[in-house]
Scaffold this motif. Structure first.
Motif, PDB file in Angstrom:
ATOM      1  N   VAL A 152      -0.230  10.190 -22.343  1.00 14.97           N
ATOM      2  CA  VAL A 152      -1.396   9.312 -22.286  1.00 14.97           C
ATOM      3  C   VAL A 152      -1.115   8.095 -21.408  1.00 14.97           C
ATOM      4  CG1 VAL A 152      -2.743   7.693 -23.687  1.00 14.97           C
ATOM      5  CG2 VAL A 152      -2.425  10.053 -24.448  1.00 14.97           C
TER       6      VAL A 152
ATOM      7  N   SER B  91      -3.071   7.081 -17.898  1.00 12.47           N
ATOM      8  CA  SER B  91      -3.678   5.759 -17.736  1.00 12.47           C
ATOM      9  C   SER B  91      -3.090   5.032 -16.533  1.00 12.47           C
ATOM     10  CB  SER B  91      -3.476   4.932 -19.008  1.00 12.47           C
ATOM     11  OG  SER B  91      -4.086   5.564 -20.114  1.00 12.47           O
TER      12      SER B  91
ATOM     13  N   PHE C 230      -7.435  11.977 -15.093  1.00 15.55           N
ATOM     14  CA  PHE C 230      -8.065  12.457 -16.327  1.00 15.55           C
ATOM     15  C   PHE C 230      -7.131  13.335 -17.146  1.00 15.55           C
ATOM     16  CE2 PHE C 230     -10.488  15.561 -18.759  1.00 15.55           C
ATOM     17  CZ  PHE C 230     -11.322  14.728 -19.494  1.00 15.55           C
TER      18      PHE C 230
ATOM     19  N   MET D 265      -7.359  15.320 -21.183  1.00 18.36           N
ATOM     20  CA  MET D 265      -8.016  15.556 -22.461  1.00 18.36           C
ATOM     21  C   MET D 265      -7.353  16.724 -23.183  1.00 18.36           C
ATOM     22  SD  MET D 265     -12.064  16.187 -23.358  1.00 18.36           S
ATOM     23  CE  MET D 265     -12.121  17.990 -23.325  1.00 18.36           C
TER      24      MET D 265
ATOM     25  N   CYS E  22     -16.624  14.233 -16.815  1.00 20.57           N
ATOM     26  CA  CYS E  22     -15.718  13.093 -16.713  1.00 20.57           C
ATOM     27  C   CYS E  22     -15.098  12.999 -15.325  1.00 20.57           C
ATOM     28  CB  CYS E  22     -14.629  13.189 -17.776  1.00 20.57           C
ATOM     29  SG  CYS E  22     -15.216  12.943 -19.473  1.00 20.57           S
TER      30      CYS E  22
ATOM     31  N   THR F  91     -10.789   8.614 -16.944  1.00 23.12           N
ATOM     32  CA  THR F  91      -9.442   9.092 -17.247  1.00 23.12           C
ATOM     33  C   THR F  91      -9.362   9.722 -18.635  1.00 23.12           C
ATOM     34  OG1 THR F  91      -8.767   6.927 -18.099  1.00 23.12           O
ATOM     35  CG2 THR F  91      -8.372   7.370 -15.756  1.00 23.12           C
ATOM     36  N   GLU F  92     -10.422   9.601 -19.414  1.00 21.07           N
ATOM     37  CA  GLU F  92     -10.469  10.223 -20.733  1.00 21.07           C
ATOM     38  C   GLU F  92     -11.918  10.430 -21.134  1.00 21.07           C
ATOM     39  OE1 GLU F  92      -9.222   7.676 -24.079  1.00 21.07           O
ATOM     40  OE2 GLU F  92      -9.158   6.014 -22.645  1.00 21.07           O
ATOM     41  N   SER F  93     -12.110  11.310 -22.113  1.00 20.01           N
ATOM     42  CA  SER F  93     -13.455  11.581 -22.612  1.00 20.01           C
ATOM     43  C   SER F  93     -13.788  10.635 -23.759  1.00 20.01           C
ATOM     44  CB  SER F  93     -13.551  13.027 -23.118  1.00 20.01           C
ATOM     45  OG  SER F  93     -14.731  13.201 -23.891  1.00 20.01           O
TER      46      SER F  93
ATOM     47  N   SER G 178     -11.094  11.174 -27.231  1.00 19.26           N
ATOM     48  CA  SER G 178     -10.354  10.242 -26.398  1.00 19.26           C
ATOM     49  C   SER G 178      -8.846  10.375 -26.590  1.00 19.26           C
ATOM     50  CB  SER G 178     -10.774   8.813 -26.736  1.00 19.26           C
ATOM     51  OG  SER G 178     -10.346   8.490 -28.067  1.00 19.26           O
ATOM     52  N   HIS G 179      -8.107   9.647 -25.780  1.00 22.44           N
ATOM     53  CA  HIS G 179      -6.654   9.564 -25.957  1.00 22.44           C
ATOM     54  C   HIS G 179      -6.319   9.030 -27.350  1.00 22.44           C
ATOM     55  CE1 HIS G 179      -6.152   9.093 -21.293  1.00 22.44           C
ATOM     56  NE2 HIS G 179      -6.475  10.323 -21.648  1.00 22.44           N
TER      57      HIS G 179
ATOM     58  N   SER H 199      -6.623  11.820 -29.940  1.00 26.54           N
ATOM     59  CA  SER H 199      -5.493  12.759 -29.910  1.00 26.54           C
ATOM     60  C   SER H 199      -4.241  12.132 -30.500  1.00 26.54           C
ATOM     61  CB  SER H 199      -5.221  13.210 -28.471  1.00 26.54           C
ATOM     62  OG  SER H 199      -6.253  14.042 -27.988  1.00 26.54           O
TER      63      SER H 199
END
Length: 315
Positions: free
Chosen positions: A107, A111, A116, A118, A285, A291-293, A297-298, A301
């Motif tokens: 992650v 970032s 991206f 996911m 996305c 970079t994430e949904s 999201s990160h 997860s």
């Protein structure tokens, strides 16, 4: 047009190939495997032009926008990082990683590089999940207080197969238990207390795992996973004024039922859209440069991985 590469050649790779190529404006143009012969066979059968002997090679050389990582659990960390560092978006099969530290590194790298990433938590994008969360939010069972959910199948007991192999990241919690743990998180957020019972297989991975999770508002989630019992995958969410049964398989159910005491009040029939919604979310996305949904999201997860890692550390 969104161009995809697929890492891996197993059952999930085939399922995702079928999903991606059924979408307008989506194409699979590359496949990678540590076995060149398997990659060539997979590509030849489907007319995929690019064949690579490693995920890193594919990410660095293939004309792709995103990679679906469907390698064994033990390879997720390495393969995802290889893709991110080549600027390729990633949809990674669950579990995202084998440890919280691995997941946090993945992650952080996404970032840092603004690429991206996911986890493929396809349950979150299914109509059944949207219906359940919407009905709970609408208050049809009052304040939700209890979740009972499990995923149990009689798996192939080959000690060298991926489910029972420690070196391949096997075990029931990684592959099956991740779903009820994620459902608990979607309903109640992160737990404040977790009690764990693990029954190991002969190989040392967890054959069966049970978790009792207490949440700050007093909600209780009882979830389990098993690779040695044909137990199905049903979920029951109970509140002060009723309960919703998400019929098996709850992670892509086609029917939910509302009960009050012994009376069936209402049934909701929904579609099973398979993996299509999560692929569409990845492509959405990517178009937006995210970079994430926001849907999975990160943070989401990492929260689930925190629970799973804590549970497995106690085995």
């Amino acid at each position: 047009m969104t161009y995809w590469g697929i890492a891996g050649t197993g059952r999930m790779a085939e399922a995702m190939y079928n999903t991606i190529t059924a979408l307008p404006g989506s194409s699979v143009v590359a496949v990678a495997s540590s076995s060149r012969s398997r990659a060539e066979a997979f590509a030849g059968k489907r007319g995929i032009p690019g064949v690579y002997s490693s995920v890193g090679e594919m990410a660095g050389r293939a004309p792709i926008d995103s990679v679906y990582v469907a390698t064994t659990n033990d390879r997720h960390h390495e393969d995802v990082l290889a893709c991110l560092r080549q600027g390729k978006g990633v949809l990674c099969e669950k579990p995202l990683a084998l440890t919280l530290a691995q997941a946090e590194e993945m992650v952080a790298e996404a970032s840092r590089l603004k690429v991206f990433l996911m986890e493929a938590m396809w349950m979150r994008f299914q109509p059944a999940a949207e219906t359940l969360l919407g009905r709970v939010e609408a208050g049809v069972i009052g304040t939700p207080r209890l979740l009972s959910a499990g995923f149990a199948i009689k798996g192939n007991d080959d000690p060298g197969g991926r489910w029972f192999s420690p070196s391949l990241g096997g075990g029931s919690l990684y592959d099956l238990g991740v779903y009820p743990v994620a459902l608990s998180y979607l309903l109640f957020g992160p737990p404040s207390q977790v009690e764990v019972v693990v029954i190991p297989a002969g190989t040392g991975v967890d054959a069966q795992t049970g978790l009792a999770m207490v949440h700050p508002d007093g909600a209780l989630a009882m979830v389990w996973s098993s690779l040695v019992a044909d137990g199905g995958a049903e979920a029951v969410v109970a509140g002060e004024t009723g309960r919703i049964v998400v019929h098996t398989p709850f992670h892509h159910a086609t029917r939910l039922s509302l009960f009050r005491e012994r009376e069936l009040i209402e049934t909701w029939e929904v579609a099973d859209l398979g993996y299509r919604p999560e692929v569409e979310e990845v492509e959405r996305c990517l178009r937006l440069g995210l970079t994430e949904s926001p849907c999975w999201s990160h943070r989401d997860s990492l929260a689930v991985m925190t629970t799973i890692s804590a549970a497995l550390e106690r085995r």
